[in-house]
Design an enzyme around this catalytic site. Structure first.
Site, PDB file in Angstrom:
ATOM      1  CD  GLU A  40     -18.555  -2.487  -5.093  1.00 27.21           C
ATOM      2  OE1 GLU A  40     -17.829  -3.494  -5.018  1.00 27.21           O
ATOM      3  OE2 GLU A  40     -19.711  -2.507  -5.535  1.00 27.21           O
ATOM      4  CE  LYS A  46     -18.477  -0.488 -11.757  1.00 25.49           C
ATOM      5  NZ  LYS A  46     -18.103  -0.313 -10.337  1.00 25.49           N
ATOM      6  NE  ARG A  92     -28.742   0.204 -12.571  1.00 29.02           N
ATOM      7  CZ  ARG A  92     -27.717  -0.657 -12.546  1.00 29.02           C
ATOM      8  NH1 ARG A  92     -27.876  -1.868 -12.034  1.00 29.02           N
ATOM      9  NH2 ARG A  92     -26.554  -0.308 -13.027  1.00 29.02           N
TER      10      ARG A  92
END
Length: 565
Positions: free
Chosen positions: A43, A279, A269
């Protein structure tokens, strides 16, 4: 290698991670006719970090290994948080890591019209409806992990009414938040994700690619699977937090006329010690001024580690070593540093710099004499060449390399001790000068042995200490930034306390009085060197012709290799 893990010669084959095992089996059965198509779908709402590097290396690496292709696709469905700056930085990061998408650059916004058409198809088939509940009401109706949800009072609208409202949503007739389009699945489902998830929401926001053409934007979970299908993706690799969303991925594709149905496969992850990869937390560090920006060399962003001096080959090696698994684990930061040291040990030119200088006066060396000693850039790679380093009567050495009263096994300077000056001469300390008020050593005095030119003697005597040095008259002033880990604890985001309380106050120490050998005046920003005995350093873009700036990439000490040994 066969699917059984035995190679053609009958010897045990190297172990395969579960993703490659799945692809091996798909190829064996002909599920995709031997085709492997992956994608990296960020994104564009922030800068990529080391965790994304794992996904980049996996998706592009899998495609290359199996003779397939990997697309780069921007899932740009939330224009309020997306910027062209992020799009450009992401492309730069992927290229920096050594991967190419060729002509396969896509955007979810490329598919907005098709996504809308699929949504109308779901409405016409009674699989989606327009809901007037507020966001808070939708959350309340959804239930909890232990309590089922309940149907919205608008769930039973007719397809015709839903279609009319949805088209009016697109036309911009309603304000933000007034209505959403939801999938009609099962409000009693034990998987909360399937309790009529939102597919579209109203957003009167300018999009960086489509401008003001749209007043409604699709949700990520709806967009992602359809984009995969439109691009012919075979294996949709994503991190483990999307495991619960896989049934929704499949439901959407099962209820539209998708050109294919990719298989979503989840992997753990990356969690890296002494940093954060959230983030939201990274944005907080930047917006609150805890770091100098997204490319601060302490940040785990790819632009940050690149500025610090990390190399793409070191990052790829790190991603290979940590491997792929289904279980979350915390990777030791020391492994990442070890990968960088191994890579820079091969490629970095050796030079000399003194960070905390004190003068060394060679009293029996001619006052006006200057000789240039040829120094190789790498002891094991003659192809790197060499450079002349000036040597004179007055040198600068590290202040820590001298002790007025030294303990046993001290192999550096102290009165009466003999040491080797790198590639130059043996010198014996004869005394020192001290500031009468502060007690600080202002100069070290010594005598050199002219017969030891080059740093070796012919009489066989052993000198155990070797010091780096620079000529006082020729050294260039420099600013050196000593970076350390950003946090003082291995797991700053474990939830036990605010992660900011663990910020390391010593994560950056700026040395303004450093002196470097003159060859470094020609270095370009991004050039990486080993400062002998000190570590690996990268020239920073903040450098000026008068004052070059160097960032410490990593120290020489390797705790990971020592621990494994």
């Amino acid at each position: 290698m066969t699917a059984t893990g035995i190679d053609k010669k009958g010897a045990p084959a190297p172990s395969r991670d579960f993703i490659r095992t799945i692809i091996d089996e798909d190829n064996r059965t002909g599920k995709w006719a031997g085709r492997v198509q992956t994608r990296f779908p960020p994104e564009p709402n922030g800068y990529l970090h080391i965790g994304h590097a794992k996904s980049i290396c996996l998706n592009f690496g899998i495609a290359k290994e199996f003779g397939g292709q990997c697309n780069l696709r921007f899932d740009d469905t939330n224009p309020s948080k997306e910027e062209v700056e992020y799009v450009e930085s992401i492309q730069e990061d992927v290229r920096w890591l050594g991967f190419s998408w060729d002509d396969r650059l896509y955007y979810a916004s490329d598919y907005f019209e098709k996504l809308y058409a699929f949504a109308e198809h779901l409405i016409e088939n009674g699989k989606a409806y327009v809901d007037d509940l507020t966001a808070e009401e939708i959350r309340a109706y959804r239930g909890t992990l232990t309590e089922p949800g309940k149907n919205s009072p608008y769930r039973d609208r007719s397809p015709a009414e839903n279609l009319d409202l949805f088209r009016r949503m697109r036309a911009g007739e309603f304000p933000d938040g007034a209505r959403v389009l939801r999938a009609k699945i099962d409000m009693q489902s034990p998987n909360v994700v399937l309790r009529d998830p939102t597919l579209y929401r109203i957003k009167h926001v300018h999009h960086h690619r489509t401008g003001d053409a749209w007043r409604i934007y699709p949700m990520y979970d709806y967009t992602h699977c359809i984009s995969d299908a439109l691009e012919g993706v075979t294996h949709s690799l994503c991190s483990l937090e999307f495991e619960n969303n896989r049934p929704l991925y499949d439901w959407v594709l099962d209820n539209i006329s998708a050109p294919c149905h990719p298989q979503q496969i989840e992997f753990a992850r990356l969690n890296l010690g002494y940093t954060v990869l959230s983030k939201r937390k990274l944005i907080q560090l930047v917006t609150e001024g805890r770091v100098s920006g997204w490319d601060d060399p302490r940040m785990p962003t790819l632009c940050g580690v690149r500025r610090r001096g990390y190399t793409p080959s070191a990052m790829r090696d790190f991603c290979d070593r940590i491997g792929i698994s289904k279980a979350d684990n915390l990777v030791d930061m020391a492994l990442l540093e070890h990968c960088l040291r191994e890579d820079l040990n091969r490629r970095a030119r050796r030079v000399m710099g003194v960070l905390n200088p004190v003068k060394l006066i060679i009293e029996n060396y001619p006052e006006d004499a200057v000789e240039h000693i040829d120094f190789p850039y790498h002891p094991e790679d003659p192809g790197m060449g060499s450079r002349p380093v000036p040597f004179s009567r007055e040198l600068l050495v590290e202040r820590d390399d001298f002790l007025e009263q030294a303990p046993k096994k001290w192999y550096r300077l102290t009165p009466g001790a003999e040491v080797r000056l790198r590639h130059a001469y043996y010198v014996t300390c004869t005394g020192f000068d001290k500031d009468p008020y502060t007690g600080e050593i202002t100069a070290i005095r010594c005598l050199h042995d002219p017969a030891t030119k080059g740093g070796w003697s012919t009489d066989g005597r052993k000198v155990r200490g070797t010091l780096h040095w620079v000529s006082a008259a020729h050294a260039i002033p420099s600013e050196v930034r000593l970076y350390d880990r950003l946090f003082t604890t291995e797991s700053p985001a474990d939830g036990k306390a605010d992660f900011l309380t663990f910020l390391n106050p010593d994560s950056l120490k700026t040395v303004t009085g450093a002196r470097l050998e003159p060859s470094l005046a020609q270095a370009a920003p991004g050039d990486i060197f080993q400062f002998e005995r000190l570590g690996y350093f990268c020239k920073d873009r903040d450098s000026t012709p008068e004052i070059p700036v160097f960032n410490r990439s990593v120290a020489l000490k390797d705790s990971w290799a020592k621990a494994n040994k």
